[in-house]
Design an enzyme around this catalytic site. Sequence first.
Site, PDB file in Angstrom:
ATOM      1  N   GLU A  44      -1.316  -4.979  -7.323  1.00 14.04           N
ATOM      2  CA  GLU A  44      -2.482  -4.427  -8.013  1.00 14.04           C
ATOM      3  C   GLU A  44      -3.533  -4.179  -6.631  1.00 14.04           C
ATOM      4  OE1 GLU A  44      -6.139  -5.492 -11.154  1.00 14.04           O
ATOM      5  OE2 GLU A  44      -4.292  -6.812 -11.025  1.00 14.04           O
TER       6      GLU A  44
ATOM      7  N   GLU B 117      -7.928 -16.784 -10.354  1.00 15.88           N
ATOM      8  CA  GLU B 117      -8.509 -15.601 -11.322  1.00 15.88           C
ATOM      9  C   GLU B 117      -8.712 -16.518 -12.870  1.00 15.88           C
ATOM     10  OE1 GLU B 117      -6.876 -11.657 -12.843  1.00 15.88           O
ATOM     11  OE2 GLU B 117      -5.483 -13.035 -12.132  1.00 15.88           O
TER      12      GLU B 117
END
Length: 922
Positions: free
Chosen positions: A501, A773
């Site tokens: 990502e 996260e």
Amino acid sequence: MMKKEQVTQFSISRAGSALILLSSLLSSGVMAQQIQIEELRTEYQSNPMGIDEASPRLSWKIKSEQRNTLQKSYQIRVGKDSAALIKGNQVLWDSGQQQNETSVLLPYSGPALESSTKYYWQVKIKDNHGNESPWSMVRNWHTGLLKPSDWTAQWIGTTATDTLAGPSPIFRKTFNVDNNIRTATLYITAHGIYEARINGKRVGKDYMAPGWTSYHQRLLYQTYDVSDLVKKGQNAIGFMLGDGWYRGNIGFNGQRSFYGKRLSGLAQLQITYQDGSTKTINSDGTWKFSKGPVLYSDLYNGENYDARREKAGWSLPGYSDTEWKSVSILPAGPEKLMSSIAPLARKQEEFKVLKVIRTPKGETVLDFGQNLVGWVQFRMAGKAGSVIKLEHGEVLDKEGNFYDANLRTAKQHVSYTFKGSGTETYEPHFTYQGFRYVKVTGLNGAADPAAFKAIALYADMKPTGTFSSSNPLLNQLQHNIQWGQKGNFLDVPTDCPQRDERLGWTGDAQVFFRTSAFNMDVAGFFTKWMKDVAGDQLPNGSIPFVVPNVMGADATGSAGWGDVATVVPWNMYLSYGDKDILTKQYPSMKAWVDFMQQRSKNDLWNVGFHFGDWLYFHLQDDSDGRSAVTDKYLIAQSFYAYSTQLLINAAEVLGNKADVDKYKELLGRIKKAYIKEYVTPNGRLVSGTQTAYVLALQFDLLPEDLRAHAVEQLVANIKNYGTHLTTGFLGTPYLCEVLTRFGRNDVAYELLLQETYPSWLYPVKMGATTIWERWDGIKPDGTFQTTGMNSFNHYAYGAIGDWMYRTIAGLDMDISGPGYKKINIAPQPGGKLTQAAAQLDSPYGLTGSDWSISDGKFKIKVTVPANTTAQITLPGAAAAEVLESGKAIARVEEINQVKKSGNDLVLKAGSGTYSFEYTYKL
């Protein structure tokens, strides 16, 4: 440095010669050394290369031991010859004495600048005490290639068939230098990423150059002073190319070659001889290329390096390139070439192996003790053809085995084939990894920890802020926040640095900006990135989810993500006093607000896709409905109001009265629509979540008579979850701020210091060295959250750092004096902390707040830099006898406007260091 009293004593005993000396000292300005000018910067940089601004902005800091020092006037002079400038000769531009207190971001206003030219400058000031500084040391800036016609080099590449991932091509050319060199300057960029060499030596300290921009629109080039690398006689120049963001894997689903299929480079070496004549060496058809030892290098998947294929001396003039092929001349792309103004990635901290682990599976794993971004360098011997493989991961699993399932398809593998010539040293070239643990295979024997070291790689941002307290867990949280920033600020503000990502998510960046500006000097970093935010903005004003936008035109327009267009420019202005960023980004700010207005019906923005309060507290088994789901359109309306307010703020600063009036009227309608749609007559919100109440209170969406009730609802919700937060990406940054603002600092501290899930300190207790996260990336039982999305280096929740600086330590700017021209020092102790301190190297100099509570005494040391003023709030001091450096504050002439504010004492002070002490009741 001679003090005045020393000069006086000397003159008494040696009157005749001393009078002459005294006269000389006075005329030369030595006695004015009470003030000195330091840290001269051009466009946020020290002696920058390649400036392409028509009027570069100049800044300096003032050092004075005298309290309450303000600049009253300045004088700048600029020239092309440093030696002459020091003598006041050959001055190209002299500002004259300007009656102005500003010492930050003052534009050069002399004759038009020339391309590829070095300009020298210095400044002197007078202060409010009648002192005059000597002229500062000379600093410089070097201009880039200011016109497209200044580029004479050609884009070069390999054969037309080289369109797939494969060996990194290397290019070279020899050239002769006929005379003695005065200067040599290299301008260079690439479609891909490059590593340049001259005469066998690496050019510059930057990595992953030219950096990632919206390549379809603009490409950055770098400028290097290579005068020490070029010599009289035969020389060689060369570069190697890697896929990078241009052609490598990027985004999701194995997407490659997003910007183009062919790698190419552009290099222009400009040499000036001692006699003033010049010579230019361009990339052109005379260059040759070959393939070297980098067989494969990809940002996500790592590097495969075969040392047997090295071409020793390939960038030296004596190397034989008879078997190399002629390059292809390629057309220039559609993008605009612009000079690099951002700090590029450089090698930073190094880490030794903390321990070598033998896992239950029998794996050999190196633990470096810190989740970081960069690579591993090793030194060892191996048989020719033998291979060592490094696999990188962030955590070990519950059983203690190496774990990398959360990387998804990203490999993060490095493979090295030995050439067998003794001790060999290696580090990757065109890739980077996010890791703490490294699994090693292919070793001949046990792993020698001394053979390996991890090197952190991130944008070369100057550290500016520190925070510490009496709570070790809180200190570790601050450490984790800073390392989350380092790992994800390699070139653009990425969401995570390890899996497939690594994109510039706009929502993450906007919530974290204020914290990032405390920790590091991010002015150049965000100035560069915000140009791409505006560049990738759709014609209708919608902002992409990620910038640079590699997800397409449909991946745009989410509330809280698109608001990066307004949030970052406004906070850049507050943090750095940079009005220019508002001017340049204002069309983008306005277009985003207009987009939301166009999408609204009856002033209500309740259409389209929105991420909402991303990763809020969510139970897998939610049979009792305790997951904190906040209506996404309520969130959208909240940020619609917020961005409109920020646009109004910017318009007021820029003097755009028509827009101020227009958008104030719009804001009133937005708030009315919000109340009508989402607020009951009794003041309850249709979503009774922490995030809903936090946004309503933070963005002033509720009338004042409903706010106290909203605070009660918010606190009740927090208590209902056992004093835990339930907020996601959009609610979390403002949670403690709202509680403090509305008098519930006690609850804010309880939340911050909560140690069980979900909380900021839960990951700390679980051994985290960066921000996670998810609140529960590792669950209490040691198992992991979903492999589909579970980064252990993801800075968004680190936005609490802003509150830690501004509330715990009490270090903040005053909006009426942006860039810390005016400073607020207002600590709010709590949470059983007995000490907290923060420092910030602001645009004007070092400011700080360091307080402690001991034996019933509150002590605070406050630092206010020269050319600024501060408002200082002493908590609980309204009825106390306050001493400053042992004196009653009424007797301290630099302190004024003392007044009571509730239980606190508020006062104004000029620059200097102040030490306050008084009896304090908890």
